[in-house]
Every structure is written in structure tokens, then in C-alpha cells.
Design an enzyme around this catalytic site. Structure first.
Site, PDB file in Angstrom:
ATOM      1  CG  ASP A  45      -1.744  -1.190   1.427  1.00  0.00           C
ATOM      2  OD1 ASP A  45      -1.287  -2.300   1.125  1.00  0.00           O
ATOM      3  OD2 ASP A  45      -2.877  -1.033   1.916  1.00  0.00           O
ATOM      4  CG  HIS A 105      -3.396   3.828   1.622  1.00  0.00           C
ATOM      5  ND1 HIS A 105      -4.708   3.829   1.196  1.00  0.00           N
ATOM      6  CD2 HIS A 105      -3.213   2.643   2.235  1.00  0.00           C
ATOM      7  CE1 HIS A 105      -5.286   2.700   1.540  1.00  0.00           C
ATOM      8  NE2 HIS A 105      -4.388   1.945   2.166  1.00  0.00           N
ATOM      9  CG  ASP A 154      -5.567  -0.520  -0.467  1.00  0.00           C
ATOM     10  OD1 ASP A 154      -6.396  -0.844  -1.345  1.00  0.00           O
ATOM     11  OD2 ASP A 154      -5.741  -0.732   0.740  1.00  0.00           O
ATOM     12  CG  ASP A 201      -9.565   5.833  -1.004  1.00  0.00           C
ATOM     13  OD1 ASP A 201      -9.973   6.911  -1.479  1.00  0.00           O
ATOM     14  OD2 ASP A 201     -10.180   4.760  -1.125  1.00  0.00           O
ATOM     15  NE  ARG A 202      -7.493   4.623   5.518  1.00  0.00           N
ATOM     16  CZ  ARG A 202      -8.238   4.451   6.599  1.00  0.00           C
ATOM     17  NH1 ARG A 202      -8.610   5.489   7.300  1.00  0.00           N
ATOM     18  NH2 ARG A 202      -8.599   3.240   6.978  1.00  0.00           N
ATOM     19  CG  ASN A 251      -9.360  -2.774   0.604  1.00  0.00           C
ATOM     20  OD1 ASN A 251      -8.128  -2.710   0.557  1.00  0.00           O
ATOM     21  ND2 ASN A 251     -10.056  -2.250   1.598  1.00  0.00           N
ATOM     22  CG  HIS A 252      -8.709   1.758   0.147  1.00  0.00           C
ATOM     23  ND1 HIS A 252      -9.420   2.804   0.701  1.00  0.00           N
ATOM     24  CD2 HIS A 252      -8.453   0.904   1.158  1.00  0.00           C
ATOM     25  CE1 HIS A 252      -9.555   2.605   1.997  1.00  0.00           C
ATOM     26  NE2 HIS A 252      -8.985   1.462   2.304  1.00  0.00           N
ATOM     27  CG  HIS A 274      -4.749  -5.130  -1.543  1.00  0.00           C
ATOM     28  ND1 HIS A 274      -3.746  -4.225  -1.292  1.00  0.00           N
ATOM     29  CD2 HIS A 274      -5.758  -4.835  -0.677  1.00  0.00           C
ATOM     30  CE1 HIS A 274      -4.131  -3.413  -0.319  1.00  0.00           C
ATOM     31  NE2 HIS A 274      -5.337  -3.763   0.068  1.00  0.00           N
ATOM     32  NE  ARG A 297      -8.855  -6.089   6.507  1.00  0.00           N
ATOM     33  CZ  ARG A 297      -8.050  -5.027   6.418  1.00  0.00           C
ATOM     34  NH1 ARG A 297      -8.568  -3.851   6.156  1.00  0.00           N
ATOM     35  NH2 ARG A 297      -6.755  -5.143   6.584  1.00  0.00           N
ATOM     36  CG  HIS A 323      -5.919  -5.845   3.026  1.00  0.00           C
ATOM     37  ND1 HIS A 323      -6.681  -4.746   2.696  1.00  0.00           N
ATOM     38  CD2 HIS A 323      -6.801  -6.763   3.526  1.00  0.00           C
ATOM     39  CE1 HIS A 323      -7.949  -4.992   2.964  1.00  0.00           C
ATOM     40  NE2 HIS A 323      -8.046  -6.200   3.480  1.00  0.00           N
TER      41      HIS A 323
END
Length: 515
Positions: free
Chosen positions: A251, A253, A280, A283-284, A312-313, A361, A409, A436
């Protein structure tokens, strides 16, 4: 404990205060541990559960957050924070009608609550879109939205002021058409290392953006490249291409400055250096547009040397909650976001390197008979479903116990060392590399060293103080014994976060999980 003693209650409050202190430091894993100790001593206090739910929500543990909130509400039906956090957990679980019901209760009591209001609006939007899709049965309007990268007219950007006033590095474009003279994408004719360097140094590092015409063209061209790749990428540098280094990152991000640091420290993308970013990448962080446009530009220039697995993002619901949609609309437009969203649907789901390492991921399939051929057969060109192999590749996590367990989750599963060993044996593979999850040391080996989690966003969200890691696949030139690695074909390197402008994570977010 249903009947705590006075001493238990006192000790429980101490652990609650300890958890609150960890929350202030944004150490949410430690906060969960402290709140858990408080609950073990005194399970009669609603706020202990709703506080733990807050920390779980920050860790994306939507299922455990929801369960804690439900318990908090049983103890105290007036615990408004529990309804609020449960509503947000339902959003994370993609259960928008349940989320809307809880958020309505919050807004009745606190009509000015911006976070609840924005999350409520996200729920309404998803519910409306779902009704619309059912009503039209996947009609022409819906089809057009999901082909925007192909159908977008290049000349529709020509009148924009951002293009008229642009003095940066230039690109040449071609509107592609099919035999029916219908638009079928945009091609960039002269992508170069010089353009990418100037885009980074003269624009992105100066807080500037590309013209929308440029952004749209980069996304459209890259989307076509991803769409033409298989769902399971296969890379090789053991028998052939032995002079090529393959580097695997987890990730990132939207942490643009840390991505640049990766290339600075470990080498640029090129014919002799292949990079795989394992999902990922948006995002964030507040530079998700810059990260995505950089990766896409590199993909256009070096299509055989830059690969992206979907995370997943890289999905619509996550982008709405964790900042990328709002950032994209702020810096570019809703149309550019829709193009990015379609491009995410074309990203491969997993990669195999040297027939030894499988990289995805999230995690492994729950089906005990699943093989890598099942990955190849996935129709990936959509938003992921709530169940099945597609979802599990993006969402599942390892656990220490054998077998399958429920995911904290709420999406995918937790899988044990036996699941990993059986999958590797069944498919004649050596290791699983996945991402992840934050790992404080950047990388963490588990499941008898058959599985490694690599995370490449150091000091994640400017708060976790974790290191980042990168894994190089260099057959015969790796270093066994470092960082718990036992494989002489792997070289692991660890890095720290670098400085960046004082812009907080999710700075452009209008709601969702940005509370």
C-alpha cells in the site's frame, strides 16, 4: 464479567483512560487492547464498547465495530455515538440501508453533525444508484458510465481555461475510433521520461495540477493497457530476463512523497527494473491523484515494467468514504473521477513471479480446492461482489489459528497457516506476498514464513510511526536471515517516511470515514 467488584470498576476506568490516551496518539491497535481489558473487568459500561468501536473503525474492522456498537446500544439505548459509529461501520460493510437507519437517528438528535450528514448522503447516493440500476436493468446510460474511458470526447476539454492557461510540459493526443467511427479511447503519442519528470517537479511538487485534458488522456490510455492484461499477471526473471530486478511494493495510499522516495532510493521504473504496486495506491493520503497519474504515466511509457494489482481501495465505495473521490473532484472534476473509477475496474487482481510467489492485495481463497486457474477466470471488469474469490483477493487477512475465521473487517475471511500451506502446495508455489495491513516494521512474515505482508506507506496517515518496506525478487542475489526472511531469492529493504507539505491526510474529504 456481569457483576464487577468496586475494584474491578476502578481498574476498568483506568484501562478506558489508557485507551483514550492511545486514541489521542492515533495508536488504535493499542487502544483496542486497553478497551478490551476494561471490558473484561466491567462489561456493563456502554462507553467501553463504543470507544473500542471507534478504534476498530479506524482500523477498518467494520464487523467488530458493528458488534461493539450493537452491544453498547443494548446497554444504553441512548448512546448516540454508538449509533453513529455503527452507521459508519455499516457503510464500510456496504449495508447502506442499515447505515442510513442509524445515521437518521443521529441526525434527528444532532442535525448539524457534518460527518453523519455526509455519510448519510453517501448512503442515499448508493441506494439511488442501486434502484436506478435495477430499474433500467443495466441500460444505455449505465453502460455509458462504465465505458467513459473509451467514449469520452477528447475535444470536450479544449475550451477549459486550465488548458488555455497551461504552460507546462506538453503531450500529443489522438482520439481513437472504431470501424463505426465511435470513440474508443484516447492515445498519447509522445509520453516520455522528460514529460514525467517535469510533471512531477514543475507541477505536482509545486502544488499544481495537469489540465483536465491531460489527466483524462493519461487515464484513458492507461485503462486500455490494463484492460488488455490478464486477470493474473505472470512475471519472470529467473530463467529469462535475469538482468531485470522485480520490486514489489505494498500500500502507498496517496503518500506521493514516499512514492518518490521509493524510486529515488531503489531505482526508477525502466526496462531493467520492473515494479509491482500491490493495490491501495489511492485514498487516505492527500496526494492520491498525483500517485495515480504518476503510476499511469509510467505504465504508458513502460507497459512491461510497471504493474498494478487492484486493492480494496480501488473501488467506488472506498473512494467515496476515504477521500479519493473528493480529492479528484477538488483537483480535477467528477468526470475525471469516473474515468479513474472505470480504470480501477480493469486492474489485474493478482500476480505470479517466477512461478514461485503469488501476490495479491488481500488474501487467499476460502474454497479449499481453489487453484490459480480460478483467478484467471474471474470477470474482473466491475465493482467487486460481496462474496467469492474476487472479494477475498482484495479483502481477506491472515490469522494465527488454523482454518477459516470471520473477518474483523466483515468482508472476506481470516485464513490460517494451514490454508496458506495447502494453497501453496496445491499450486506448486513457494510463498504468498500480500499487503492490506499496516506492519510496523514494513514487512512481517508469518504462517511458517510462507506468507509475508508488505506495507509501503511509512508513518501511515502521518500517525502510525511504522516503517515502509519493499521486496526485490532477485534470484540467487537475495539475503536470507534479514527481517525474518528465509529466501535467498528475495532482498528486503526498509525505509522511513520523508517530509511532505503540511497537508493532513484526507484533507479534501467531505465526509465518509474522514471523521
Amino acid at each position: 464479567m456481569s457483576n464487577p467488584s468496586d475494584n474491578d470498576r476502578i481498574e476498568a476506568l483506568k484501562f478506558k483512560d489508557e485507551g483514550n490516551a492511545f486514541v489521542k496518539k492515533q495508536n488504535f491497535s493499542k487502544a483496542v487492547e486497553s478497551y478490551t481489558k476494561a471490558i473484561e473487568l466491567d462489561a456493563t459500561v456502554s462507553i467501553f464498547y463504543s470507544n473500542r468501536a471507534f478504534a476498530e473503525l479506524k482500523l477498518d474492522n467494520f464487523q467488530t465495530c458493528m458488534l461493539d456498537c450493537t452491544e453498547a446500544i443494548k446497554i444504553d439505548p441512548k448512546n448516540l455515538k454508538a449509533y453513529h459509529r455503527r452507521g459508519l461501520s455499516y457503510v464500510g460493510l456496504l449495508e447502506f440501508r442499515k447505515a442510513k437507519k442509524d445515521l437518521e437517528l443521529v441526525l434527528k438528535a444532532k442535525p448539524g453533525d457534518a460527518t453523519a450528514k455526509n455519510a448519510f448522503q453517501i448512503c442515499e447516493k448508493f441506494i439511488r444508484e442501486e434502484r436506478f440500476r435495477k430499474a433500467i436493468g443495466g441500460g444505455a446510460d449505465d453502460e455509458a458510465k462504465h465505458k467513459i474511458c473509451q467514449l469520452v470526447p477528447l475535444n470536450s476539454f479544449d475550451a477549459n481555461a486550465d488548458l488555455q492557461n497551461y504552460t507546462g510540459p506538453t503531450l500529443e493526443f489522438e482520439q481513437l475510433t472504431n470501424e463505426k467511427n465511435e470513440n474508443c479511447g484516447i492515445e498519447i503519442k509522445n509520453m516520455s521520461q522528460d514529460f514525467i519528470s517535469k510533471m512531477v517537479n514543475d507541477l505536482f511538487l509545486q502544488g499544481k495540477t495537469l489540465p483536465k485534458k491531460y489527466a483524462a488522456s493519461i487515464v484513458s490510455h492507461a485503462e486500455r493497457l490494463f484492460r488488455n492484461e490478464p486477470t493474473l499477471i505472470e512475471l519472470e526473471n529467473e530463467k529469462e530476463n535475469q538482468d531485470v530486478k522485480i520490486s514489489i511494493c505494498g500500500d502507498t495510499h496517496g503518500q506521493f512523497y514516499d512514492v518518490l522516495n521509493i524510486f529515488k532510493k531503489y531505482g526508477k521504473v525502466g526496462p531493467k527494473h520492473t515494479y509491482l504496486f500491490n493495490g491501495d495506491f489511492v485514498d487516505r493520503g492527500s496526494w492520491s491523484c498525483e500517485v495515480a497519474l504518476l503510476f499511469y504515466s509510467l505504465k504508458i511509457l513502460f507497459p512491461q515494467s510497471l504493474y498494478l494489482n487492484r486493492g480494496n481501495h480501488e473501488t467506488e465505495n472506498m473512494n467515496k468514504m476515504y477521500g479519493f473521490e473528493d480529492e479528484c473532484k477538488y483537483k480535477y472534476s467528477n468526470r475525471i473521477f469516473e474515468m479513474f473509477s472505470q480504470s480501477f475496474e480493469t486492474l489485474p487482481l493478482a500476480t505470479i513471479v517466477n512461478n514461485n510467489y503469488i501476490i495479491m492485495h488481500g488474501g487467499l481463497p476460502s474454497d479449499p480446492n481453489s487453484t490459480i486457474d480460478d483467478i484467471r477466470k474471474i470477470d474482473r471488469f466491475s465493482q467487486p461482489p460481496r462474496e467469492g474469490l474476487f472479494m477475498e483477493l482484495l479483502w481477506s487477512d491472515p490469522q494465527t489459528a488454523n482454518g477459516l475465521g470471520p473477518s474483523q473487517r466483515g468482508l472476506g475471511f481470516s485464513f490460517g497457516p494451514d490454508i496458506t500451506a495447502q494453497y501453496l502446495k496445491r499450486n506448486n508455489l513457494r510463498k504468498v506476498l500480500r499487503s492490506h495491513e499496516v506492519r510496523m516494521g514494513g514487512i512481517f512474515f508469518e504462517h511458517d514464513k510462507k506468507l509475508a505482508t508488505v506495507f509501503s506507506a511509512p508513518n501511515y496517515c502521518d500517525s502510525q510511526n511504522n516503517k515502509g518496506a519493499i521486496v526485490h525478487v532477485v534470484p540467487g542475489k537475495g539475503v536470507a536471515g534479514e527481517y525474518n526472511n528465509d529466501d535467498e531469492d528475495l532482498l528486503i529493504e526498509i525505509f522511513e517516511a520523508v517530509k511532505h507539505p503540511d497537508i493532513k491526510p484526507m484533507a479534501y474529504s467531505n465526509g465518509g470515514m474522514g471523521f
